[in-house]
Design a protein around this motif. Structure first.
Motif, PDB file in Angstrom:
ATOM      1  N   UNK A 158       8.071   5.639  -2.870  1.00 21.85           N
ATOM      2  CA  UNK A 158       6.553   6.267  -3.022  1.00 21.85           C
ATOM      3  C   UNK A 158       6.895   7.920  -3.173  1.00 21.85           C
TER       4      UNK A 158
ATOM      5  N   UNK B 127      21.216  -6.448  -2.818  1.00 21.10           N
ATOM      6  CA  UNK B 127      22.311  -7.322  -1.329  1.00 21.10           C
ATOM      7  C   UNK B 127      23.142  -7.626  -2.678  1.00 21.10           C
TER       8      UNK B 127
ATOM      9  N   UNK C 212      12.253  -2.545   3.218  1.00 24.15           N
ATOM     10  CA  UNK C 212      11.331  -1.791   4.260  1.00 24.15           C
ATOM     11  C   UNK C 212      12.269  -0.533   3.257  1.00 24.15           C
TER      12      UNK C 212
ATOM     13  N   UNK D 150      17.392   7.679  -5.156  1.00 22.96           N
ATOM     14  CA  UNK D 150      18.544   7.160  -3.984  1.00 22.96           C
ATOM     15  C   UNK D 150      18.638   7.266  -2.704  1.00 22.96           C
TER      16      UNK D 150
ATOM     17  N   UNK E  84      23.607   2.487  -1.953  1.00 20.68           N
ATOM     18  CA  UNK E  84      22.609   2.881  -2.310  1.00 20.68           C
ATOM     19  C   UNK E  84      21.705   2.176  -3.080  1.00 20.68           C
ATOM     20  N   UNK E  85      20.676   2.168  -2.912  1.00 21.52           N
ATOM     21  CA  UNK E  85      19.564   1.964  -3.299  1.00 21.52           C
ATOM     22  C   UNK E  85      18.653   2.448  -4.191  1.00 21.52           C
TER      23      UNK E  85
ATOM     24  N   UNK F 269      20.817   5.360   1.056  1.00 23.25           N
ATOM     25  CA  UNK F 269      21.455   4.856   1.802  1.00 23.25           C
ATOM     26  C   UNK F 269      21.438   3.393   2.133  1.00 23.25           C
TER      27      UNK F 269
ATOM     28  N   UNK G 176      10.900   1.119  -0.624  1.00 21.42           N
ATOM     29  CA  UNK G 176       9.568   1.753  -0.160  1.00 21.42           C
ATOM     30  C   UNK G 176       9.491   3.347   0.606  1.00 21.42           C
ATOM     31  N   UNK G 177      10.280   3.370   0.725  1.00 22.08           N
ATOM     32  CA  UNK G 177      10.360   5.409   1.429  1.00 22.08           C
ATOM     33  C   UNK G 177      10.278   6.085   0.046  1.00 22.08           C
TER      34      UNK G 177
ATOM     35  N   UNK H  79      25.608  -2.543   4.974  1.00 21.40           N
ATOM     36  CA  UNK H  79      26.348  -4.307   4.641  1.00 21.40           C
ATOM     37  C   UNK H  79      25.616  -5.241   5.911  1.00 21.40           C
ATOM     38  N   UNK H  80      24.708  -3.780   7.157  1.00 22.80           N
ATOM     39  CA  UNK H  80      23.658  -4.846   8.405  1.00 22.80           C
ATOM     40  C   UNK H  80      23.031  -4.942   7.441  1.00 22.80           C
TER      41      UNK H  80
ATOM     42  N   UNK I 125       0.970  -1.591   0.367  1.00 24.21           N
ATOM     43  CA  UNK I 125      -0.144   0.301   0.318  1.00 24.21           C
ATOM     44  C   UNK I 125       0.654   1.053   0.114  1.00 24.21           C
ATOM     45  N   UNK I 126       2.576   0.535   0.048  1.00 22.03           N
ATOM     46  CA  UNK I 126       3.051   2.345   0.634  1.00 22.03           C
ATOM     47  C   UNK I 126       2.618   3.652  -0.687  1.00 22.03           C
TER      48      UNK I 126
END
Lengths: 291, 291, 291, 291
Positions: A265, A216, A258, A244, A222-223, A246, A261-262, A249-250, A106-107
């Motif tokens: 949108x 990953x 998750x 994009x 960066x994604x 940042x 998603x921001x 590795x974690x 829904x985002x």
């Protein structure tokens, strides 16, 4: 008339495209002046000062615009047609009718509905369609009609036909808000309005399915997300907006999803605003964006 | 003529400011058309569609521009003066002559010299002045004259007089590249060219001395830099450009200073480029920036 | 000893990697405590709490570190070897010796030399090698030896042999600062130290030659740069750092190249700092970065 | 137990603060090891290696954590109290109970509710209070109780008393999501839980009312938002998170307010997540943030 349409009354957007030539800006602005329009903003771009393509977006204000539109159209045609130049004149109060196609998540959808409610997207939203029912209640809480058109197996033609019935004549724009289904070529041939998608990667990196998983695996830092016009070539259409964020590795690919998603949108909302405001001109597989 | 000046030959920038009125854009673009100029870019802004102030920047190309400038100036005057509208016409090949005033630190100064060398700043640099000699060798390695004018105690009048002698008639712009001295009101009165400063904070936060120390004390999560025109009110002049970078609790004010240096040099370089390209119009204590 | 080495005296960095197991953090920190080290920073990461890989970077301070290193090494070996855990202990004062390979363009190279001069890169720079002589003077002005090794036609083996002679035994790290030549597999086999490259795109988008031209053609709205360890697969090595900057339709691929240069120099400088400070651990084709 | 609480079962967060001393990290990690905890993450910071203050956040996993907590608490007390070191041990499954105080505007409030619904904020939300009713329906659609406590004139004591009744004993955290009312000193004295605010400027710029109007007047090129702990000094409390977004001369203060809303909701959401996850330690008027 909605508040937003009311606020946009008497404003026109004029898009002019064609071969660049000396005096073209003056020709257009003089035309607006002799039709008693007051220029509010003017953007232009030429691919090459010598023999390039010319793109212009002019916004002007004119008291009683609606009544005068036919006359201005006639003036534009008789002035610009001889020069081999195309034009498109739109009244800003005529908000584009936008259908949103969504799936379970829904985002992106909620962000569009919420920005629309705030008066930040110059569109109307006659309907939302989803192949799931998860978002039905949320959509209707915004006063927007919801239609459930399930995807049924590999043959999507029945679902696409049902969607086409709902859209036909009712919309000026289709937005895929993480719709997750690939629309068939025949659907794209028939839909007759622009289709805007949000892809959950920084294109052309990670075309196709599973971009966060691929991000990953590749270990990028960066994604991103990319909003583009849909063409028959998957994820290859003209790009409207990208951004994009940042990662490190974690983060698992789930964490990336998750956080991404921001970005999705925000990028889709901006692309829709730009398109709805006639700020995007397609030029081959690129876009001219007058923001 | 330098490569950059050569590349900018036959291009003019026209700045128009005054009370907004219907048809003004058309008036200006028609004037350019009848003088056989070809408009390359056009930006405009009105503070208020009703009775606001109008700002316009037009770049046009014209074969044999230099020869035609007097004629165009006359046309502009006879056309725009009656409307109460001001204008400024500059040939782009006439690069602004920029003096840089520096102190001990080299990061902003070197960045300007280096970007200039790459042809990215449309200026000439007739001289660099410093109250220290640390940067002399580096400056001269760029082929730029260096002058040492020491600050001598609280009375700065002798130093300022010496600086004024060096500048007078030789420059169109003074840039304070972390100069660290506050110029007197009388100097600012007499200098007659714009003075651009880089302040090492995100103004209006942390006005005055020691902004990185103050930033550490306040515990901010971003630090910044601000480039502005110098006025008699310290750090209160019209802002041209700002940017920020992220910091965290582990950083000392010294660490912040080291990281902030990279924002300072980027922000000052951009502000200089914008000003040198006549993209900044002062409007009261604000700026219109057509980037 | 340089100022920077002096400042880093008595500080050790310990890298621990291996199969995760209960109590491992305690084992390591206890070992440091019983050797009278005072932990200054500690970062760790486990790919999976159940049976994952463990990565740790600990910085500790110990008076008279150099004298104690053999003893600590022995303690580490007898403690960690039985657990199947690897370790690497480095004295921070032992700055990594970095060779830079460059071509004609100077932006990445100068940024490294300049940051090194400011004490911001914990390396020494015994030499710079280029296949052109354009940067020779600038390099030597920093007090760094310059060697010209021209590329001669398609057979690079002679040039690579000459480079290898210069590097052998003299460096701990090779940095390609827009070197523009593809190093052969045999060179990479023989060099025995990490090789870091800067690629002028946001990988994995636009692998190979001409990324700015490709970016223009695809019509992306952001361009980027990627610093990565060089492997035999072109532009496919583990990524250390990436960043992007915004572009628009008005920019030519040349404009993108000019703007991208600022991202390249920042990304490469950061990657070098991270590597030189032992903050990057390779993990398959990914990196763990403790920044 | 919610999904999120379930996922956080058997994880503990331990916060340790006090005067730095040799071996402290080892002391803590050994304690966790002898209680059969497996350290998942460990962050630490010392203001000064010589006689500074020490801050540590350790997350560890232990089967059957809840049953063992009293025993671990006892061990911590007997180990750390003699060293003059404070500690706080929390079970991660014990989600902090967060009250949100809002006014008419919904952007920050909805973002918190929505992120909470997605499982991205480790809190529970027992109630939302507003001095208006605009957001009542939206809040309840998330299954969260809504209470209307009108502000009645200059004397806020009645309203504050009513709010205090609702909060007392029910919450661990109060978040002001653009609440627009200044809480009295006595309320802050009595509330006994942290209060987090979002201020719509980049503090310390534009303290107090009307920051977007002030930003427009000053002509800044970036606007921002700041989330901080509320203290008796208006907008002067310890900063948790800040961010900015670019603006230009064309934007009215209303436009800035609309765009700034997106920064506000992101900054507040991040601050709440950081606090709720015990990643923020107050240190005087600054914060240590282990993100």
């Amino acid at each position: 008339m909605t508040d937003l349409a009311e606020k946009r009354k008497d404003y026109a957007t004029l898009i002019v495209t064609g071969p660049d030539q000396s005096g073209l800006v003056s020709t257009v602005t003089s035309l607006i002046a002799r039709n008693n329009g007051n220029i509010v903003s003017l953007d232009q771009y030429t691919t090459d000062p010598e023999g390039g393509d010319f793109f212009q977006r002019v916004v002007f204000h004119k008291e009683g615009l609606s009544a005068a539109v036919p006359e201005i159209q006639t003036d534009l045609a008789s002035t610009l047609n001889p020069l081999g130049v195309q034009f498109r004149l739109v009244e800003q109060k005529a908000l584009k009718r936008m259908a949103v196609l969504a799936s379970k998540s829904d985002h992106c959808l909620l962000e569009l509905l919420w920005r629309h409610q705030r008066g930040e997207l110059p569109v109307s939203i006659p309907l939302v369609i989803s192949n799931h029912t998860d978002v039905a209640e949320a959509v209707r809480s915004f006063g927007v009609p919801f239609f459930h058109v399930p995807s049924q197996g590999p043959d999507k033609s029945a679902a696409e036909s049902r969607i086409m019935e709902l859209l036909a004549g009712n919309v000026d724009l289709v937005v895929l808000a993480r719709y997750m289904q690939i629309l068939s070529e025949s659907f794209l041939d028939d839909v007759e309005v622009p289709v805007i998608n949000i892809h959950h990667s920084f294109l052309p990196a990670f075309i196709g399915a599973g971009p966060y998983r691929k991000a990953k695996e590749r270990g990028v830092k960066l994604i991103g997300a990319t909003s583009h016009y849909v063409t028959k070539d998957l994820d290859e259409g003209p790009i409207i907006e990208q951004d994009v964020t940042r990662v490190d590795h974690t983060m698992t690919s789930g964490d990336m999803q998750a956080r991404g998603a921001y970005v999705e949108r925000a990028v889709l909302s901006k692309a829709v605003r730009l398109h709805a405001d006639d700020r995007v001109i397609r030029h081959g597989n690129q876009t001219i964006v007058f923001d």
